[in-house]
Design a protein around this motif. Sequence first.
Motif, PDB file in Angstrom:
ATOM      1  N   LYS A 159       0.828  -1.206   0.000  1.00  0.00           N
ATOM      2  CA  LYS A 159       0.000   0.000   0.000  1.00  0.00           C
ATOM      3  C   LYS A 159       0.860   1.252   0.000  1.00  0.00           C
ATOM      4  CE  LYS A 159      -3.368   2.412   2.909  1.00  0.00           C
ATOM      5  NZ  LYS A 159      -4.212   2.313   4.141  1.00  0.00           N
ATOM      6  N   GLU A 160       1.888   1.279   0.834  1.00  0.00           N
ATOM      7  CA  GLU A 160       2.754   2.455   0.910  1.00  0.00           C
ATOM      8  C   GLU A 160       3.547   2.639  -0.379  1.00  0.00           C
ATOM      9  OE1 GLU A 160       2.729   4.777   3.170  1.00  0.00           O
ATOM     10  OE2 GLU A 160       1.086   3.665   4.119  1.00  0.00           O
ATOM     11  N   GLU A 161       4.002   1.535  -0.961  1.00  0.00           N
ATOM     12  CA  GLU A 161       4.726   1.630  -2.226  1.00  0.00           C
ATOM     13  C   GLU A 161       3.826   2.158  -3.337  1.00  0.00           C
ATOM     14  OE1 GLU A 161       8.062  -1.950  -1.822  1.00  0.00           O
ATOM     15  OE2 GLU A 161       6.008  -2.433  -2.462  1.00  0.00           O
ATOM     16  N   LEU A 162       2.559   1.730  -3.324  1.00  0.00           N
ATOM     17  CA  LEU A 162       1.611   2.217  -4.326  1.00  0.00           C
ATOM     18  C   LEU A 162       1.398   3.723  -4.189  1.00  0.00           C
ATOM     19  CD1 LEU A 162      -1.071  -0.622  -4.357  1.00  0.00           C
ATOM     20  CD2 LEU A 162       0.487   0.003  -6.223  1.00  0.00           C
ATOM     21  N   LYS A 163       1.236   4.196  -2.949  1.00  0.00           N
ATOM     22  CA  LYS A 163       1.051   5.629  -2.717  1.00  0.00           C
ATOM     23  C   LYS A 163       2.245   6.427  -3.236  1.00  0.00           C
ATOM     24  CE  LYS A 163      -2.067   5.767   1.274  1.00  0.00           C
ATOM     25  NZ  LYS A 163      -2.198   6.217   2.693  1.00  0.00           N
ATOM     26  N   GLN A 164       3.446   5.917  -2.978  1.00  0.00           N
ATOM     27  CA  GLN A 164       4.646   6.598  -3.445  1.00  0.00           C
ATOM     28  C   GLN A 164       4.704   6.605  -4.974  1.00  0.00           C
ATOM     29  OE1 GLN A 164       7.953   4.656  -1.537  1.00  0.00           O
ATOM     30  NE2 GLN A 164       7.309   5.239   0.528  1.00  0.00           N
ATOM     31  N   LYS A 165       4.287   5.490  -5.570  1.00  0.00           N
ATOM     32  CA  LYS A 165       4.269   5.408  -7.031  1.00  0.00           C
ATOM     33  C   LYS A 165       3.292   6.420  -7.627  1.00  0.00           C
ATOM     34  CE  LYS A 165       6.944   2.127  -8.813  1.00  0.00           C
ATOM     35  NZ  LYS A 165       7.851   2.342  -9.979  1.00  0.00           N
ATOM     36  N   VAL A 166       2.105   6.554  -6.999  1.00  0.00           N
ATOM     37  CA  VAL A 166       1.115   7.511  -7.485  1.00  0.00           C
ATOM     38  C   VAL A 166       1.658   8.935  -7.397  1.00  0.00           C
ATOM     39  CG1 VAL A 166      -1.154   8.525  -7.030  1.00  0.00           C
ATOM     40  CG2 VAL A 166      -0.875   6.046  -7.002  1.00  0.00           C
ATOM     41  N   GLU A 167       2.309   9.270  -6.287  1.00  0.00           N
ATOM     42  CA  GLU A 167       2.891  10.605  -6.131  1.00  0.00           C
ATOM     43  C   GLU A 167       3.976  10.858  -7.177  1.00  0.00           C
ATOM     44  OE1 GLU A 167       4.252  10.886  -2.145  1.00  0.00           O
ATOM     45  OE2 GLU A 167       2.234  10.889  -1.245  1.00  0.00           O
ATOM     46  N   ALA A 168       4.833   9.851  -7.398  1.00  0.00           N
ATOM     47  CA  ALA A 168       5.902   9.997  -8.382  1.00  0.00           C
ATOM     48  C   ALA A 168       5.319  10.118  -9.794  1.00  0.00           C
ATOM     49  CB  ALA A 168       6.851   8.801  -8.307  1.00  0.00           C
ATOM     50  N   TYR A 169       4.264   9.362 -10.066  1.00  0.00           N
ATOM     51  CA  TYR A 169       3.601   9.411 -11.371  1.00  0.00           C
ATOM     52  C   TYR A 169       3.050  10.807 -11.628  1.00  0.00           C
ATOM     53  CZ  TYR A 169       0.409   8.066 -15.169  1.00  0.00           C
ATOM     54  OH  TYR A 169      -0.250   7.969 -16.366  1.00  0.00           O
ATOM     55  N   ASN A 170       2.337  11.360 -10.649  1.00  0.00           N
ATOM     56  CA  ASN A 170       1.721  12.684 -10.808  1.00  0.00           C
ATOM     57  C   ASN A 170       2.769  13.791 -10.968  1.00  0.00           C
ATOM     58  OD1 ASN A 170      -0.875  11.669 -10.664  1.00  0.00           O
ATOM     59  ND2 ASN A 170      -1.038  11.967  -8.448  1.00  0.00           N
ATOM     60  N   SER A 171       3.915  13.603 -10.347  1.00  0.00           N
ATOM     61  CA  SER A 171       4.964  14.622 -10.446  1.00  0.00           C
ATOM     62  C   SER A 171       5.587  14.667 -11.837  1.00  0.00           C
ATOM     63  CB  SER A 171       6.058  14.356  -9.406  1.00  0.00           C
ATOM     64  OG  SER A 171       6.722  13.125  -9.677  1.00  0.00           O
ATOM     65  N   SER A 172       5.447  13.577 -12.591  1.00  0.00           N
ATOM     66  CA  SER A 172       6.040  13.530 -13.936  1.00  0.00           C
ATOM     67  C   SER A 172       5.010  13.679 -15.051  1.00  0.00           C
ATOM     68  CB  SER A 172       6.801  12.216 -14.126  1.00  0.00           C
ATOM     69  OG  SER A 172       5.937  11.101 -13.941  1.00  0.00           O
ATOM     70  N   VAL A 173       3.724  13.836 -14.696  1.00  0.00           N
ATOM     71  CA  VAL A 173       2.681  14.001 -15.708  1.00  0.00           C
ATOM     72  C   VAL A 173       2.769  15.398 -16.320  1.00  0.00           C
ATOM     73  CG1 VAL A 173       0.193  14.248 -16.025  1.00  0.00           C
ATOM     74  CG2 VAL A 173       1.070  12.308 -14.775  1.00  0.00           C
ATOM     75  N   THR A 174       2.727  15.468 -17.640  1.00  0.00           N
ATOM     76  CA  THR A 174       2.804  16.756 -18.325  1.00  0.00           C
ATOM     77  C   THR A 174       1.440  17.238 -18.809  1.00  0.00           C
ATOM     78  OG1 THR A 174       3.298  15.612 -20.406  1.00  0.00           O
ATOM     79  CG2 THR A 174       5.174  16.345 -19.078  1.00  0.00           C
ATOM     80  N   ASN A 175       0.400  16.395 -18.655  1.00  0.00           N
ATOM     81  CA  ASN A 175      -0.956  16.827 -19.002  1.00  0.00           C
ATOM     82  C   ASN A 175      -1.820  16.711 -17.742  1.00  0.00           C
ATOM     83  OD1 ASN A 175      -1.454  14.047 -18.722  1.00  0.00           O
ATOM     84  ND2 ASN A 175      -1.145  13.700 -20.908  1.00  0.00           N
ATOM     85  N   ARG A 176      -3.104  16.753 -17.897  1.00  0.00           N
ATOM     86  CA  ARG A 176      -3.996  16.710 -16.736  1.00  0.00           C
ATOM     87  C   ARG A 176      -4.431  15.294 -16.362  1.00  0.00           C
ATOM     88  NH1 ARG A 176      -8.176  21.765 -17.969  1.00  0.00           N
ATOM     89  NH2 ARG A 176      -6.590  23.409 -18.086  1.00  0.00           N
TER      90      ARG A 176
END
Length: 255
Positions: A55-72
């Motif tokens: 669960k914690e790894e997934l949360k970190q992955k989601v945060e990292a994913y959103n930080s690299s998104v260039t669209n909405r």
Amino acid sequence: MTWNSTMSSGYSSLEEDSGEFFFTARTSFFKKPQAKARPERDVGKEHVPQKLLTKEELKQKVEAYNSSVTNRLRMSWNTNDVYTGFIKVQMDLHRPITIRAMSAPGSHVYNSINETAFYLPKDTVNTLHISSCNTVKDVIQALLQKFTVVDNPAKFALFQQFYVGDQVHSHKLSDGENPLYLRLLAGPGSDALSFVLREYETGEVLWEAFSLPELQNFLRILSKEEEDQFKLLEKRYMTYRAKLEAALRSTGKPD
């Protein structure tokens, strides 16, 4: 939920359903020349399932994913430990699909007689809003439903593909896999991962899997193609004949 689609893109959601949607597509009876594509390699036998994250790894992955998104198209973590996000699916279909038109604009009642078979444009891409619980089977059914396709979902398969240099690597996903999880692991880049909907290839066409209306639509398409090709050839040879007769007349005249 509102689903807006152009010929090359669209949006829909598996979380909620609404009757309001827009769809435009060009009906084409002829295959268009395809642009030169990168060579593709099937890596199905080399595919290694990804390990499950905590669960914690997934949360970190989601945060990292959103930080690299260039669209909405960001992902969201919900209180029930389910995350939601977007995937884009390219519709790479080589055979005609059968769609059922609605009886009237804005109506939810379908006319079972009003079915049409046509080739879906190759550049059609649909954007789906899904959750981490949605499976490949859910995605295929949602795509067919939003395009009002009446073909059996078992005729289609979802592939993941990615690029290694100039080579495209592809792998057919099983019905129980979770596309959003794969999207999360790969990141938002399309070169790292993209999804493609294709016909389920069995080595031969299983005609018994098609309904009678579908087969009749295929025959109508073939008849239309044959008629158009005949007219094209007839026009071409009439032009040649006119030029030849003109040449014969000119050579027969004295200098």
